[in-house]
Design a protein around this motif. Structure first.
Motif, PDB file in Angstrom:
ATOM      1  N   SER A 131      19.273  67.444  64.635  1.00 31.83           N
ATOM      2  CA  SER A 131      19.168  67.381  63.166  1.00 31.83           C
ATOM      3  C   SER A 131      19.485  65.984  62.643  1.00 31.83           C
ATOM      4  CB  SER A 131      20.149  68.369  62.544  1.00 31.83           C
ATOM      5  OG  SER A 131      21.477  67.960  62.813  1.00 31.83           O
ATOM      6  N   GLY A 132      20.128  65.161  63.470  1.00 32.39           N
ATOM      7  CA  GLY A 132      20.665  63.914  62.940  1.00 32.39           C
ATOM      8  C   GLY A 132      21.842  64.238  62.030  1.00 32.39           C
ATOM      9  N   ILE A 133      22.203  63.302  61.172  1.00 31.74           N
ATOM     10  CA  ILE A 133      23.328  63.544  60.265  1.00 31.74           C
ATOM     11  C   ILE A 133      22.934  64.589  59.233  1.00 31.74           C
ATOM     12  CG2 ILE A 133      24.904  62.525  58.583  1.00 31.74           C
ATOM     13  CD1 ILE A 133      24.320  59.788  59.931  1.00 31.74           C
ATOM     14  N   LEU A 134      23.657  65.691  59.256  1.00 34.43           N
ATOM     15  CA  LEU A 134      23.389  66.755  58.298  1.00 34.43           C
ATOM     16  C   LEU A 134      24.519  66.746  57.269  1.00 34.43           C
ATOM     17  CD1 LEU A 134      21.143  68.864  58.027  1.00 34.43           C
ATOM     18  CD2 LEU A 134      22.584  70.454  59.278  1.00 34.43           C
ATOM     19  N   GLU A 135      24.222  66.153  56.127  1.00 33.92           N
ATOM     20  CA  GLU A 135      25.250  66.045  55.086  1.00 33.92           C
ATOM     21  C   GLU A 135      25.580  67.426  54.512  1.00 33.92           C
ATOM     22  OE1 GLU A 135      26.742  63.284  54.378  1.00 33.92           O
ATOM     23  OE2 GLU A 135      25.420  61.688  55.082  1.00 33.92           O
ATOM     24  N   SER A 136      26.670  67.488  53.789  1.00 35.05           N
ATOM     25  CA  SER A 136      27.080  68.718  53.122  1.00 35.05           C
ATOM     26  C   SER A 136      25.941  69.268  52.261  1.00 35.05           C
ATOM     27  CB  SER A 136      28.298  68.420  52.245  1.00 35.05           C
ATOM     28  OG  SER A 136      28.698  69.587  51.581  1.00 35.05           O
ATOM     29  N   ASP A 137      25.737  70.575  52.376  1.00 38.24           N
ATOM     30  CA  ASP A 137      24.735  71.283  51.574  1.00 38.24           C
ATOM     31  C   ASP A 137      23.286  71.028  52.008  1.00 38.24           C
ATOM     32  OD1 ASP A 137      24.690  73.274  49.620  1.00 38.24           O
ATOM     33  OD2 ASP A 137      23.911  71.866  48.120  1.00 38.24           O
TER      34      ASP A 137
END
Ligand SMILES: [Cu+2]
Length: 109
Positions: free
Chosen positions: A73-79
């Protein structure tokens, strides 16, 4: 009388078409995995080829869903969410690359 018959037939055809389309949709499922409290929930899912797996980060910190060579996913930020359509059979363990103690699995039939 005849007109009535025709109408009936038409509604049957529409019904059949609707069923056809909905069963085609049902053929590939979506599986939602929540990333919450530093865990993948559920930690193990059984899916079929063609299904879509969707991870959603419900934590406040970034995570990832990473199975090297299979999906990342790579960096999956909040939300944020990451979608992946399953393409090959097997059991795939994956981790969060930021918190490698976070582990989970996808089994593809
Ligand atoms: Cu993480």
């Amino acid at each position: 009388m005849r007109k009535r018959c025709k109408l009936r037939l038409t509604s049957k055809v529409v019904l059949l078409l609707t069923f056809g389309v909905s069963s085609a949709w049902a053929g590939s499922k979506e599986h939602l995995i929540s990333i919450r409290n530093m865990q993948f929930e559920p930690a193990a899912v059984n899916v079929n080829i063609g299904d879509m797996v969707i991870w959603k980060n419900e934590d406040l910190v970034p995570h990832s869903a990473t199975a090297k060579g299979v999906f990342d996913s790579g960096i999956l930020e909040s939300d944020k969410s990451y979608k992946f359509v399953v393409k090959k059979k097997g059991s795939f363990e994956y981790i969060c690359s930021f918190h490698p103690t976070m582990k989970a699995m996808i089994k593809v039939r």
